[in-house]
Design a protein around this motif. Structure first.
Motif, mmCIF file in Angstrom:
data_model
loop_
_atom_site.group_PDB
_atom_site.id
_atom_site.type_symbol
_atom_site.label_atom_id
_atom_site.label_comp_id
_atom_site.label_asym_id
_atom_site.label_seq_id
_atom_site.Cartn_x
_atom_site.Cartn_y
_atom_site.Cartn_z
ATOM 1 N N CYS A 48 0.850 -1.181 0.000
ATOM 2 C CA CYS A 48 0.000 0.000 0.000
ATOM 3 C C CYS A 48 0.893 1.239 0.000
ATOM 4 C CB CYS A 48 -0.910 0.024 1.226
ATOM 5 S SG CYS A 48 -1.709 -1.544 1.567
ATOM 6 N N ASP A 49 0.950 1.907 -1.150
ATOM 7 C CA ASP A 49 1.816 3.084 -1.254
ATOM 8 C C ASP A 49 0.994 4.336 -0.958
ATOM 9 O OD1 ASP A 49 3.774 4.878 -1.736
ATOM 10 O OD2 ASP A 49 4.045 4.401 -3.850
ATOM 11 N N GLU A 50 1.088 4.812 0.257
ATOM 12 C CA GLU A 50 0.334 5.985 0.711
ATOM 13 C C GLU A 50 -1.139 5.917 0.300
ATOM 14 O OE1 GLU A 50 1.949 9.410 1.508
ATOM 15 O OE2 GLU A 50 4.051 8.952 1.099
ATOM 16 N N PRO A 51 -1.831 4.860 0.709
ATOM 17 C CA PRO A 51 -3.187 4.657 0.183
ATOM 18 C C PRO A 51 -4.208 5.645 0.716
ATOM 19 C CG PRO A 51 -2.702 3.010 1.838
ATOM 20 C CD PRO A 51 -1.440 3.792 1.637
ATOM 21 N N VAL A 52 -3.914 6.327 1.789
ATOM 22 C CA VAL A 52 -4.934 7.225 2.345
ATOM 23 C C VAL A 52 -4.537 8.689 2.305
ATOM 24 C CG1 VAL A 52 -5.946 5.468 3.836
ATOM 25 C CG2 VAL A 52 -4.107 6.904 4.724
ATOM 26 N N SER A 53 -3.332 8.993 1.818
ATOM 27 C CA SER A 53 -2.898 10.391 1.936
ATOM 28 C C SER A 53 -3.660 11.312 0.995
ATOM 29 C CB SER A 53 -1.396 10.529 1.741
ATOM 30 O OG SER A 53 -0.946 9.681 0.735
ATOM 31 N N ALA A 54 -4.339 10.740 -0.025
ATOM 32 C CA ALA A 54 -5.095 11.615 -0.919
ATOM 33 C C ALA A 54 -6.565 11.716 -0.502
ATOM 34 C CB ALA A 54 -4.990 11.105 -2.364
ATOM 35 N N LEU A 55 -6.899 11.141 0.641
ATOM 36 C CA LEU A 55 -8.317 11.067 1.022
ATOM 37 C C LEU A 55 -8.639 11.954 2.223
ATOM 38 C CD1 LEU A 55 -8.669 7.187 0.797
ATOM 39 C CD2 LEU A 55 -9.264 8.847 -0.949
ATOM 40 N N ASP A 56 -9.908 12.305 2.345
ATOM 41 C CA ASP A 56 -10.383 13.043 3.523
ATOM 42 C C ASP A 56 -10.151 12.222 4.776
ATOM 43 O OD1 ASP A 56 -11.306 15.009 1.979
ATOM 44 O OD2 ASP A 56 -13.408 14.375 1.998
ATOM 45 N N VAL A 57 -10.016 12.899 5.901
ATOM 46 C CA VAL A 57 -9.710 12.184 7.136
ATOM 47 C C VAL A 57 -10.800 11.171 7.482
ATOM 48 C CG1 VAL A 57 -9.233 12.454 9.584
ATOM 49 C CG2 VAL A 57 -8.383 14.140 7.979
ATOM 50 N N SER A 58 -12.072 11.549 7.265
ATOM 51 C CA SER A 58 -13.154 10.618 7.615
ATOM 52 C C SER A 58 -13.106 9.375 6.728
ATOM 53 C CB SER A 58 -14.505 11.320 7.462
ATOM 54 O OG SER A 58 -14.651 11.788 6.139
ATOM 55 N N ILE A 59 -12.763 9.571 5.460
ATOM 56 C CA ILE A 59 -12.659 8.438 4.534
ATOM 57 C C ILE A 59 -11.428 7.603 4.880
ATOM 58 C CG2 ILE A 59 -12.622 7.767 2.110
ATOM 59 C CD1 ILE A 59 -15.034 9.400 2.745
ATOM 60 N N GLN A 60 -10.367 8.289 5.299
ATOM 61 C CA GLN A 60 -9.137 7.595 5.695
ATOM 62 C C GLN A 60 -9.436 6.506 6.706
ATOM 63 O OE1 GLN A 60 -5.943 9.947 7.204
ATOM 64 N NE2 GLN A 60 -5.662 11.092 5.312
ATOM 65 N N ALA A 61 -10.211 6.893 7.718
ATOM 66 C CA ALA A 61 -10.512 5.949 8.793
ATOM 67 C C ALA A 61 -11.219 4.720 8.245
ATOM 68 C CB ALA A 61 -11.361 6.633 9.857
ATOM 69 N N GLN A 62 -12.172 4.943 7.321
ATOM 70 C CA GLN A 62 -12.903 3.803 6.750
ATOM 71 C C GLN A 62 -11.973 2.878 5.980
ATOM 72 O OE1 GLN A 62 -16.023 5.318 4.312
ATOM 73 N NE2 GLN A 62 -16.870 6.626 5.916
ATOM 74 N N ILE A 63 -11.083 3.476 5.205
ATOM 75 C CA ILE A 63 -10.167 2.657 4.390
ATOM 76 C C ILE A 63 -9.227 1.870 5.306
ATOM 77 C CG2 ILE A 63 -8.309 2.721 2.672
ATOM 78 C CD1 ILE A 63 -10.944 3.328 1.402
ATOM 79 N N LEU A 64 -8.729 2.536 6.357
ATOM 80 C CA LEU A 64 -7.829 1.854 7.294
ATOM 81 C C LEU A 64 -8.541 0.685 7.967
ATOM 82 C CD1 LEU A 64 -6.020 4.883 8.951
ATOM 83 C CD2 LEU A 64 -5.150 3.343 7.196
ATOM 84 N N GLU A 65 -9.819 0.909 8.316
ATOM 85 C CA GLU A 65 -10.608 -0.151 8.932
ATOM 86 C C GLU A 65 -10.747 -1.339 7.981
ATOM 87 O OE1 GLU A 65 -14.758 0.675 10.533
ATOM 88 O OE2 GLU A 65 -13.453 2.113 11.578
#
Lengths: 318, 298
Positions: free
Chosen positions: A173-190
């Protein structure tokens, strides 16, 4: 997490040197050692340009090592050969929309790996792709859309579905959440955490955000100037950093309270001009390290094998 | 555009388009110029297919009484020095021009585009060999090379197509290469690599659909260019066999009567001009990014 088992994916002494037209050499990474164990999430952190993404590209098979080797399940991978890592190693990228062909629907793109690896007929592949998309929370209606017609978070979900549809053992996973909103980040991490639980998927999770790594990763490796300077279990690395760079990186996580005490109180020494750690004869961090001593500039410290080690001659807390 | 062979434009070297592509006017309103252009092309192809049988006039029929006939119900666009119907001849010439124009561009694209994509994708030795061949061919002025090939191969439709294709396909190589290079930086090609998609599949599914608009736009301009080269060759008498009416050949034969009966060169000249102009204008519709082919205007 026993250390005796063979790591599923490993890079030993990995080095990548780029040459420009004038034959100037640039060592993007140098002597990188990383072991990724089965079912483990390894965080890789560091500042921009420290070689995180080059390391990731090496492990995805997009970049050839100029020295060292990559081992998959203990067996050396033939360098430069296409498909030497696929389909056992798959990846998700930083820019979710950009990692999909704009002319094809999400469903098409998620079914593509199955087509490439000749699994089932068209109807079965479609079924499998829809199943995989449903698992990451993409409805069949949404799956018909093109990447430009869905949000970044939905795109990244579809990207995860595409990466896992072949049931890989490793996900890069190459920076998979850095382009996303913080709320979306949490969902993706989950979602990623769930995948690890369900499939025992090993992940290399690259980020420049220590707090993200701290919540998701079992182990953490810190990169600086093209090499790994510290690695160990995440709580140990974040709570008791041994390399001064890790300590400073940890302290630099912004907080809402500016006067909040930092863990170590270390600060980088003000640099005169650009400091190129790669060019230092001794420790790469010597030019900026607040705790630098004379011997740091002469000898280059190596990362020793162990549970929690740092490539530093005078580690903190030693 | 009528008499002297035009000097070919400098070799176009299209710049790589920016990786981020935006869609412009796709499915949007057609401008007046575009409607007129499409109208002319439909009229031309329709007339080419229908009118000869409808009117029943043989383009080769000579008649003393209709020599230099003006516009009339019998000869809609007049007749030439031998009394042959100019419209019938122009439409017969259109068949040759359209066949050669479309045919040679299709062949040039079928050869050039795959070579360009592979050269961009693989780089290294393959790219070096391909660019060397391309550079050597492009070192010759296109029309001169076509002239040389046509006179060497002899007069026939196939040979004219070869003579046009050889100087034309390298430009498709360069265009496809530049477009593919721009795509190589996109993450979805890397994603396909990680999946392990075979190279040919990446080319067909990921690259080709995303460069097709620029290729199509350039293809339309190239059809016009091919028709122009065919006209030039026919004008010089080394194109298709001389018994076959062609626009270039008609202009050549009508040249002597330019001052007394300008209709003899005006009719084929107008067909040539309108067709090429229409093709150039229509090609704009396929442009995604204005920079992609403006350099390729010939």
């Amino acid at each position: 997490m026993t250390t005796t088992t063979t790591p599923v994916l490993e890079v030993r002494g990995g080095g990548v040197t780029f040459r420009d037209a004038d034959r100037n050499e640039f060592r993007a990474i140098d002597g990188v050692d990383l072991q990724l164990r089965r079912g483990e999430i390894l965080g890789l952190v560091g500042e921009s340009g420290c070689g995180k993404s080059t390391t990731a590209r090496v492990l995805m098979g997009l970049q050839r090592l100029t020295s060292g080797q990559v081992l998959l399940d203990g067996a050396p991978v033939t360098p430069g050969r296409r498909r030497s890592l696929a389909p056992r190693v798959q990846a998700i990228f930083q820019n979710p929309a950009g990692s999909f062909n704009p002319r094809r629907s999400l469903l098409d793109s998620v079914a593509e790996p199955l087509r490439v690896w000749k699994q089932g007929n068209a109807a079965e592949r479609r079924e499998r792709a829809l199943e995989e998309l449903a698992r990451v929370g993409i409805s069949p209606q949404m799956a018909q859309r093109r990447p430009s017609e869905v949000s970044g978070g939905q795109c990244q979900r579809a990207a995860i579905a595409r990466a896992t549809v072949l049931r890989p053992e490793v996900l890069i996973c190459d920076e998979p959440v850095s382009a996303l909103d913080v709320s979306i980040q949490a969902q993706i991490l989950e979602l990623l955490a769930e995948l690890r639980e369900e499939q025992g998927l090993a992940m290399l999770f690259i980020s420049h955000d220590l707090s993200v790594v701290a919540t998701l990763c079992d182990r953490t490796a810190v990169m600086y100037a093209g090499t790994v300077v510290e690695q160990g279990d995440t709580p140990a690395v974040t709570d008791r950093p041994r390399h001064p760079y890790t300590a400073i990186l940890h302290d630099s996580v912004p907080t809402l309270v500016p006067s909040a005490p930092t863990a170590t109180g270390l600060r980088m020494r003000p640099a005169t001009g650009t400091v190129d750690g790669r060019a230092e004869p001794g420790c790469r961090f010597a030019g900026l390290c607040p705790l630098v001593q004379d011997d740091c500039r002469a000898a280059r410290p190596e990362l020793q094998p162990g549970a929690h080690t740092a490539a530093c001659l005078h580690p903190l807390g030693a | 555009m009528t008499a002297a062979a035009p000097v070919p434009a400098p070799v176009p070297t299209p710049e790589p388009a920016p990786a981020k592509r935006r869609r412009r006017r796709r499915g949007g309103r057609w401008t007046i110029a575009e409607r007129l252009s499409a109208g002319w092309l439909i009229l031309l192809v329709g007339g080419m297919l229908v009118l000869p049988t409808l009117r029943g006039i043989d383009p080769l029929d000579i008649g003393a009484e209709s020599r230099f006939a003006k516009l009339s119900p019998e000869h809609w666009l007049g007749a030439d020095n031998l009394g042959r119907d100019l419209l019938a001849r122009a439409l017969d010439g259109a068949q040759v021009s359209v066949l050669i124009g479309v045919g040679s561009v299709l062949i040039a694209a079928l050869i050039g585009v795959p070579l360009g994509m592979l050269s961009a994708y693989y780089g290294g030795v393959i790219a070096a060999v391909i660019s060397f061949v391309v550079d050597v061919i492009l070192a010759f002025p296109g029309l001169v090379l076509a002239l040389g090939l046509a006179s060497f191969l002899g007069a026939s439709v196939t040979n004219v197509m070869i003579a046009i294709t050889v100087p034309m396909f390298p430009v498709f190589v360069r265009l496809a290469r530049a477009q593919t290079l721009a795509l190589l930086e996109t993450e979805y090609l890397e994603a396909s690599e990680v999946i392990g998609t075979p190279v040919l599949s990446i080319m067909r599914r990921d690259v080709l659909p995303n460069i097709s608009e620029a290729i199509l736009a350039f293809g339309f301009v190239s059809i016009g260019r091919a028709i122009l080269i065919e006209g030039s060759l026919s004008f010089l008498g080394i194109g298709v066999p001389r018994t076959q009416p062609t626009w270039g050949g008609m202009i050549n034969e009508g040249r002597i009567y330019m001052t007394t009966d300008p209709l003899l060169i005006l009719v084929p000249g107008a067909f040539l001009l309108l067709t090429i102009l229409s093709l150039n204008l229509i090609s704009d519709r396929f442009l995604v990014d204005g920079d992609a082919v403006t350099g390729a205007r010939a």
